[in-house]
Design a protein around this motif. Sequence first.
Motif, PDB file in Angstrom:
ATOM      1  N   VAL A 130     105.418  23.653  35.790  1.00 28.32           N
ATOM      2  CA  VAL A 130     106.486  22.968  34.799  1.00 28.32           C
ATOM      3  C   VAL A 130     105.905  22.710  33.459  1.00 28.32           C
ATOM      4  CG1 VAL A 130     107.491  20.866  34.811  1.00 28.32           C
ATOM      5  CG2 VAL A 130     107.127  21.627  36.736  1.00 28.32           C
ATOM      6  N   GLN A 134     109.896  18.954  26.425  1.00 29.63           N
ATOM      7  CA  GLN A 134     111.383  18.759  27.128  1.00 29.63           C
ATOM      8  C   GLN A 134     112.391  19.717  26.436  1.00 29.63           C
ATOM      9  OE1 GLN A 134     112.321  16.412  28.956  1.00 29.63           O
ATOM     10  NE2 GLN A 134     110.899  14.737  28.806  1.00 29.63           N
ATOM     11  N   THR A 140     109.191  30.445  31.774  1.00 27.12           N
ATOM     12  CA  THR A 140     107.947  29.867  32.723  1.00 27.12           C
ATOM     13  C   THR A 140     107.968  30.835  34.077  1.00 27.12           C
ATOM     14  OG1 THR A 140     108.734  27.443  32.075  1.00 27.12           O
ATOM     15  CG2 THR A 140     107.316  27.554  34.204  1.00 27.12           C
ATOM     16  N   VAL A 169     106.097  15.103  29.251  1.00 30.16           N
ATOM     17  CA  VAL A 169     106.632  15.084  30.681  1.00 30.16           C
ATOM     18  C   VAL A 169     105.467  14.335  31.438  1.00 30.16           C
ATOM     19  CG1 VAL A 169     107.097  16.140  32.742  1.00 30.16           C
ATOM     20  CG2 VAL A 169     108.091  17.086  30.417  1.00 30.16           C
ATOM     21  N   GLN A 173     107.477  12.705  36.591  1.00 30.95           N
ATOM     22  CA  GLN A 173     108.777  13.579  36.271  1.00 30.95           C
ATOM     23  C   GLN A 173     108.449  15.110  36.782  1.00 30.95           C
ATOM     24  OE1 GLN A 173     109.369  12.902  32.097  1.00 30.95           O
ATOM     25  NE2 GLN A 173     111.101  14.298  32.175  1.00 30.95           N
ATOM     26  N   ALA A 174     107.286  15.384  36.343  1.00 32.38           N
ATOM     27  CA  ALA A 174     106.988  17.000  36.680  1.00 32.38           C
ATOM     28  C   ALA A 174     107.088  17.371  38.232  1.00 32.38           C
ATOM     29  CB  ALA A 174     105.435  17.258  36.190  1.00 32.38           C
ATOM     30  N   GLU A 176     108.992  15.793  40.352  1.00 27.40           N
ATOM     31  CA  GLU A 176     110.390  15.903  40.611  1.00 27.40           C
ATOM     32  C   GLU A 176     111.131  17.180  39.908  1.00 27.40           C
ATOM     33  OE1 GLU A 176     114.105  15.116  42.044  1.00 27.40           O
ATOM     34  OE2 GLU A 176     112.155  13.877  42.646  1.00 27.40           O
ATOM     35  N   LEU A 177     110.959  17.424  38.736  1.00 25.98           N
ATOM     36  CA  LEU A 177     111.371  18.824  38.313  1.00 25.98           C
ATOM     37  C   LEU A 177     110.852  20.042  39.271  1.00 25.98           C
ATOM     38  CD1 LEU A 177     110.577  18.239  34.500  1.00 25.98           C
ATOM     39  CD2 LEU A 177     112.844  18.582  35.650  1.00 25.98           C
ATOM     40  N   ALA A 178     109.723  19.948  39.717  1.00 26.35           N
ATOM     41  CA  ALA A 178     109.341  21.123  40.372  1.00 26.35           C
ATOM     42  C   ALA A 178     110.040  20.970  41.863  1.00 26.35           C
ATOM     43  CB  ALA A 178     107.475  20.888  40.869  1.00 26.35           C
ATOM     44  N   ARG A 179     110.279  19.847  42.512  1.00 24.32           N
ATOM     45  CA  ARG A 179     110.971  19.633  43.754  1.00 24.32           C
ATOM     46  C   ARG A 179     112.522  20.260  43.292  1.00 24.32           C
ATOM     47  NH1 ARG A 179     108.829  16.060  47.361  1.00 24.32           N
ATOM     48  NH2 ARG A 179     107.316  14.545  46.443  1.00 24.32           N
ATOM     49  N   GLN A 180     113.265  19.844  42.286  1.00 24.62           N
ATOM     50  CA  GLN A 180     114.331  20.341  41.915  1.00 24.62           C
ATOM     51  C   GLN A 180     114.498  21.897  41.748  1.00 24.62           C
ATOM     52  OE1 GLN A 180     116.093  18.027  38.714  1.00 24.62           O
ATOM     53  NE2 GLN A 180     115.638  16.207  39.723  1.00 24.62           N
ATOM     54  N   GLN A 181     113.581  22.438  41.206  1.00 26.05           N
ATOM     55  CA  GLN A 181     113.631  24.042  40.827  1.00 26.05           C
ATOM     56  C   GLN A 181     113.189  24.833  42.090  1.00 26.05           C
ATOM     57  OE1 GLN A 181     110.622  24.199  37.476  1.00 26.05           O
ATOM     58  NE2 GLN A 181     112.161  23.000  36.210  1.00 26.05           N
TER      59      GLN A 181
END
Length: 249
Positions: A130, A134, A140, A169, A173-174, A176-181
């Motif tokens: 991640v 922003q 990536t 970040v 937050q990182a 959660e972003l990883a979970r979503q991705q």
Amino acid sequence: MVAAVAENIRCSHCGAPVEFKPGEIIATCKYCGFTTVIETGQAFNFEHSILPNKYSPEQIEGLVRDWMRSGFMKPGDLAKKSKITEKTLIYLPFWVVSVEATTKYKGIFERIAPPIVKEGQIQKEYNWLVLARQASNFPTHEYDVPLAGKVPYDFRKIEGFAKVLNSEVERDQALELARQQIDAHHRFLLQQDVDRIVEASTTVNLKQMVYLHAPVWFIKYEYKGNLYQMIVDGAQGMVLRGDIPNSKF
């Protein structure tokens, strides 16, 4: 567009000024390498690592020229006629999220008649990357981070001409972003097994998170009056992205 004005706090370790810009959350002192949470001024309590840069500006130019010579989609005179106008080394901040992810799914396979219902699961392990900035179109997913080469963050390993970016970040937050991705990635993989997803649920088991600065070279070159850009991994010398001029056959 008005550039963001840098502010600073005092490093709680050495007392030197630590610059940061609006939106940045975690900052690293360029004088002693101490990492601070900007809002509280307290020490950053998670693992902070760095991947050392292995290439000089001259070596990077050599890699770029080699890339220009390879591949049949490039103009034959690209390496000879191009002028490299900019070579910038930036240590980008990343969160490396090591997880085991499982997606249980139910879907309909419609490529045969009659359609059939399929159930199953996808289970994979990832060192999910991640970018801790922003707004960026950094590739990536093309960047295979060589984690075996990471060492504890050491400001003395930063070249004098390089830039080090702070994080925008935070850890949660990182994650959660990883979970979503990862969920989106697994749903993409499901298209190989089903044509229509009825239900899918992804569980992510966190193993480790590492805050990491990685060396990335941003290259600009000119070819026949037009400007093009490249991104090169400074730890392994891999071209992560490269603009290719139109070639006439």
